[in-house]
Design a protein around this motif. Structure first.
Motif, PDB file in Angstrom:
ATOM      1  N   TYR A 263      36.698  53.150  39.795  1.00  0.00           N
ATOM      2  CA  TYR A 263      37.317  51.823  39.883  1.00  0.00           C
ATOM      3  C   TYR A 263      38.198  51.612  38.659  1.00  0.00           C
ATOM      4  O   TYR A 263      37.750  51.100  37.630  1.00  0.00           O
ATOM      5  CB  TYR A 263      36.239  50.731  39.919  1.00  0.00           C
ATOM      6  CG  TYR A 263      35.282  50.811  41.088  1.00  0.00           C
ATOM      7  CD1 TYR A 263      34.301  51.800  41.144  1.00  0.00           C
ATOM      8  CD2 TYR A 263      35.342  49.889  42.121  1.00  0.00           C
ATOM      9  CE1 TYR A 263      33.434  51.885  42.215  1.00  0.00           C
ATOM     10  CE2 TYR A 263      34.463  49.962  43.201  1.00  0.00           C
ATOM     11  CZ  TYR A 263      33.515  50.956  43.230  1.00  0.00           C
ATOM     12  OH  TYR A 263      32.650  51.039  44.288  1.00  0.00           O
ATOM     13  N   CYS A 267      41.383  52.494  43.327  1.00  0.00           N
ATOM     14  CA  CYS A 267      40.032  53.032  43.525  1.00  0.00           C
ATOM     15  C   CYS A 267      40.159  54.352  44.274  1.00  0.00           C
ATOM     16  O   CYS A 267      40.909  54.440  45.255  1.00  0.00           O
ATOM     17  CB  CYS A 267      39.175  52.107  44.373  1.00  0.00           C
ATOM     18  SG  CYS A 267      38.809  50.571  43.563  1.00  0.00           S
ATOM     19  N   GLY A 308      41.353  47.566  40.270  1.00  0.00           N
ATOM     20  CA  GLY A 308      41.347  46.791  39.033  1.00  0.00           C
ATOM     21  C   GLY A 308      42.674  46.089  38.778  1.00  0.00           C
ATOM     22  O   GLY A 308      42.729  45.082  38.070  1.00  0.00           O
ATOM     23  N   VAL A 311      42.649  42.491  39.429  1.00  0.00           N
ATOM     24  CA  VAL A 311      42.098  41.672  38.336  1.00  0.00           C
ATOM     25  C   VAL A 311      43.181  41.468  37.256  1.00  0.00           C
ATOM     26  O   VAL A 311      43.315  40.367  36.694  1.00  0.00           O
ATOM     27  CB  VAL A 311      40.828  42.355  37.762  1.00  0.00           C
ATOM     28  CG1 VAL A 311      40.322  41.645  36.532  1.00  0.00           C
ATOM     29  CG2 VAL A 311      39.754  42.442  38.840  1.00  0.00           C
ATOM     30  N   ALA A 324      39.572  40.477  31.917  1.00  0.00           N
ATOM     31  CA  ALA A 324      39.000  41.035  33.161  1.00  0.00           C
ATOM     32  C   ALA A 324      37.493  40.758  33.247  1.00  0.00           C
ATOM     33  O   ALA A 324      36.957  40.470  34.319  1.00  0.00           O
ATOM     34  CB  ALA A 324      39.256  42.536  33.208  1.00  0.00           C
ATOM     35  N   HIS A 325      36.846  40.833  32.101  1.00  0.00           N
ATOM     36  CA  HIS A 325      35.404  40.667  32.032  1.00  0.00           C
ATOM     37  C   HIS A 325      34.947  39.293  32.559  1.00  0.00           C
ATOM     38  O   HIS A 325      33.867  39.155  33.135  1.00  0.00           O
ATOM     39  CB  HIS A 325      35.004  40.843  30.564  1.00  0.00           C
ATOM     40  CG  HIS A 325      33.546  40.732  30.331  1.00  0.00           C
ATOM     41  ND1 HIS A 325      32.675  41.731  30.694  1.00  0.00           N
ATOM     42  CD2 HIS A 325      32.800  39.723  29.805  1.00  0.00           C
ATOM     43  CE1 HIS A 325      31.451  41.343  30.386  1.00  0.00           C
ATOM     44  NE2 HIS A 325      31.501  40.137  29.846  1.00  0.00           N
ATOM     45  N   GLU A 328      33.437  38.254  36.273  1.00  0.00           N
ATOM     46  CA  GLU A 328      32.023  38.326  36.678  1.00  0.00           C
ATOM     47  C   GLU A 328      31.384  36.938  36.600  1.00  0.00           C
ATOM     48  O   GLU A 328      30.688  36.502  37.522  1.00  0.00           O
ATOM     49  CB  GLU A 328      31.287  39.310  35.765  1.00  0.00           C
ATOM     50  CG  GLU A 328      29.833  39.454  36.134  1.00  0.00           C
ATOM     51  CD  GLU A 328      29.137  40.552  35.343  1.00  0.00           C
ATOM     52  OE1 GLU A 328      29.806  41.481  34.844  1.00  0.00           O
ATOM     53  OE2 GLU A 328      27.901  40.481  35.227  1.00  0.00           O
ATOM     54  N   LEU A 379      37.541  40.160  43.530  1.00  0.00           N
ATOM     55  CA  LEU A 379      36.551  41.222  43.277  1.00  0.00           C
ATOM     56  C   LEU A 379      36.029  41.776  44.596  1.00  0.00           C
ATOM     57  O   LEU A 379      35.858  42.989  44.760  1.00  0.00           O
ATOM     58  CB  LEU A 379      35.389  40.672  42.440  1.00  0.00           C
ATOM     59  CG  LEU A 379      35.723  40.306  40.991  1.00  0.00           C
ATOM     60  CD1 LEU A 379      34.494  39.746  40.292  1.00  0.00           C
ATOM     61  CD2 LEU A 379      36.234  41.527  40.213  1.00  0.00           C
ATOM     62  N   ALA A 410      36.286  49.070  35.869  1.00  0.00           N
ATOM     63  CA  ALA A 410      35.760  47.880  36.549  1.00  0.00           C
ATOM     64  C   ALA A 410      34.272  47.974  36.900  1.00  0.00           C
ATOM     65  O   ALA A 410      33.680  46.975  37.327  1.00  0.00           O
ATOM     66  CB  ALA A 410      36.590  47.601  37.807  1.00  0.00           C
ATOM     67  N   ASN A 413      31.524  45.498  35.764  1.00  0.00           N
ATOM     68  CA  ASN A 413      31.319  44.205  36.421  1.00  0.00           C
ATOM     69  C   ASN A 413      30.093  44.256  37.347  1.00  0.00           C
ATOM     70  O   ASN A 413      30.122  44.861  38.423  1.00  0.00           O
ATOM     71  CB  ASN A 413      32.588  43.878  37.230  1.00  0.00           C
ATOM     72  CG  ASN A 413      32.607  42.450  37.692  1.00  0.00           C
ATOM     73  OD1 ASN A 413      31.662  41.986  38.310  1.00  0.00           O
ATOM     74  ND2 ASN A 413      33.689  41.751  37.388  1.00  0.00           N
TER      75      ASN A 413
END
Ligand SMILES: Nc1ncnc2c1ncn2[C@@H]1O[C@H](COP(=O)(O)OP(=O)(O)O)[C@@H](O)[C@H]1O
Ligand SMILES: O=P(O)(O)OC[C@H](O)CO
Length: 501
Positions: A263, A267, A308, A311, A324-325, A328, A379, A410, A413
């Motif tokens: 990812y 992907c 990703g 995102v 990006a984090h 979640e 996501l 990714a 996550n």
């Protein structure tokens, strides 16, 4: 102490779509140090993506120096360099000046759609599939290279005269690092060009003729694990693999039936099929991977163009997250996506649809939809696309995966990983060692120079950090997935054909 005993490190150079990284490994394959630099993405027109090859080389050289300095190491202490790279991205450069004649055309770029249409009209689709293992899509290097030769004045003639060279990013970097001495690629990268016969392991004369590519400009194709040359500072370059094949190797999926999903920007699900070049009837690619010693093996691949990067789009274009984090946290705040589906067909759709005319869309918007739902839908789209691919691959291979091994940026996550397990109904295994792409390149280089004797020495490294068990009931899972399929169907064939070139 002899010189070789003093060389206790391998450097992996991981030249990805969004950043260049250097990772130093010790004899136990532990990460000693990492350095990373992002570089600029160029979008000169809708659906076009370019990189500056000089910036790629500059960032890649800089991170190597930085990593060595941070670790307090001298280049004499490095046994070998392994190179792994974003695949398909196409560079043409001048042999004498060492400068590219055009920006690198990136794997995601759709500008050669019309060239692909012409190939189809001329009846070459079946030949391309049988010979190169690929579908007729602008994703691969061949039609990008033809575009450059068609559009940069005088370039075809200069290529015929031996003045210009072509390479994927591995070739470009090695040529630069060796001071213009070595023009090579490996089987895994060659298998992504649409110019290479994956059965005879040679450049394919008919494809070169059809796309009017002068043979003089092509690199020599070598195995993924051998010494190709030395950097100007004297370090041996001993491994090359496309990043997805390197990750497959780094995850030790070297036996038939073993698979991983990475990812990153996109992907990429690859399943090793050993000596058997399995032909897909469900939109998978047949490609070259590595066996236990880095030798040629075959794999089935499902390539999803936007993972990703979806995102990144939330962060850089919509600006609804800072990092990006954070996705979640926002995705977990809501109990579901409130009926929203995001189909990130920003650069068309890859496997299993192969539709360069599809474009992205948000579906199911109602007055109660909030940013959290959109973030969640982004996501979820990554997991749905992986399900599309895994379903197709399982039909092709006849194998049902017991668990999916994952890696790439990714996978940090937890929401995404859990939703992935839920929507597949399959266990997801996240390894402790996340740098599997770099690790694969390091293994290939380490095996080539005798730093490691065999992969068996390193098997203990494949430790699972966390397993995600599917927890969604069957009816709910299939209802959600049916919604996704419906959303995808509405994005198909969106871009008018005549405007795509
Ligand atoms: N915690 C996260 N949640 C979701 N996506 C993430 C997270 N961390 C990184 N990403 C995404 O992963 C990608 C970076 O992964 P990486 O494997 O470095 O990609 P690449 O090799 O394609 O440049 C980016 O597209 C980023 O948006
Ligand atoms: O740079 P990544 O990790 O997104 O990988 C890109 C792929 O190699 C494209 O085929």
């Amino acid at each position: 102490m002899t010189d070789s005993q003093n060389k206790n490190y391998i450097i992996a150079l991981d030249q990805g779509t969004t950043s260049s990284r250097a990772i130093i490994f010790d004899r136990d394959a532990n990460v000693v140090c990492t350095a990373q630099r992002e570089f600029q993405q160029h979008y000169p027109q809708a659906g076009w993506v370019e990189h500056d090859p000089m910036e790629i080389f500059a960032t890649q050289s800089a991170v190597m120096v930085e990593a060595l300095a941070q670790a307090g190491l001298h280049h004499d202490q490095v046994a070998a360099i392994g190179i792994t790279n974003q695949r398909e991205t196409t560079v043409v450069w001048d042999k004498i000046s060492g400068r590219p004649i055009y920006n690198a055309i990136v794997w995601q770029c759709r500008r050669s759609t019309e060239i692909c249409e012409q190939l189809k009209r001329d009846g070459h689709e079946q030949y391309i599939s049988d010979t190169t293992g690929l579908v007729t899509d602008p994703y691969f290097s061949g039609t990008k290279l033809k575009w450059i030769l068609d559009n940069v004045e005088g370039s075809r003639e200069r290529a015929r005269n031996g003045e210009l060279l072509f390479g994927t990013i591995d070739s470009w970097l090695i040529w630069k690092f060796t001071g213009g001495k070595t023009h090579v690629t490996d089987y895994t990268n060659a298998s992504r060009t649409m110019l290479f016969n994956i059965h005879t392991l040679e450049w394919d004369s008919k494809m070169l003729e059809v796309l009017d590519i002068p043979r003089e400009m092509l690199p020599e194709v070598k195995s993924s694990s051998e010494i190709y040359g030395r950097t100007k500072s004297g370090i041996a370059i001993g491994g090359i693999a496309g990043d997805q094949q390197a990750a497959l190797f780094g995850q030790m999926c070297v036996e038939p039936g073993q698979a991983k999903n990475t990812y990153g920007t996109g992907c990429f699900l690859l399943m090793n099929t050993g000596t058997n070049a399995v032909k897909s009837t469900h939109g998978m690619l047949t490609t070259i991977a590595c066996g236990p010693k880095g030798e040629v093996a075959y794999a089935l691949e499902g390539a999803v163009f936007n993972g990703g990067s979806t995102v990144q789009w939330l962060r850089d274009e919509l600006k609804i997250i800072n990092d990006a984090h954070d996705t979640e946290y926002f995705a977990s705040k809501v109990k579901d996506s409130n009926g929203v589906y995001l189909v990130p067909a920003f650069t068309g759709l890859g496997a299993p649809y192969w539709d360069p005319y599809a474009r992205g869309a948000l579906f199911g918007l109602t007055r109660g939809v909030r940013v959290d739902h959109i973030i969640r839908a982004a996501l979820e789209s990554i997991a749905y696309q992986t399900r599309d691919v895994l379903d197709a691959m399982q039909q092709d291979s006849g194998e049902r995966l017991k668990a999916l091994r994952v890696d790439g940026g990714a996978v940090a996550n937890n929401f995404l990983m859990q939703f992935q397990a839920d929507i597949l109904g399959t266990m997801v295994e996240r390894p402790q060692m996340r740098e599997t792409t770099a690790l694969g390149a390091a293994y290939l280089a380490g095996l080539a120079c005798g730093f490691w004797g065999s992969l068996d020495e390193l098997r203990g490294k494949a430790v699972i950090e966390r397993e995600f068990e599917p927890a969604l009931e069957e009816a709910c899972k299939e209802k959600l997935y049916a919604g996704w399929k419906k959303a995808v169907s509405r994005t198909r064939d969106w871009e008018p054909h005549e405007e795509s070139h």
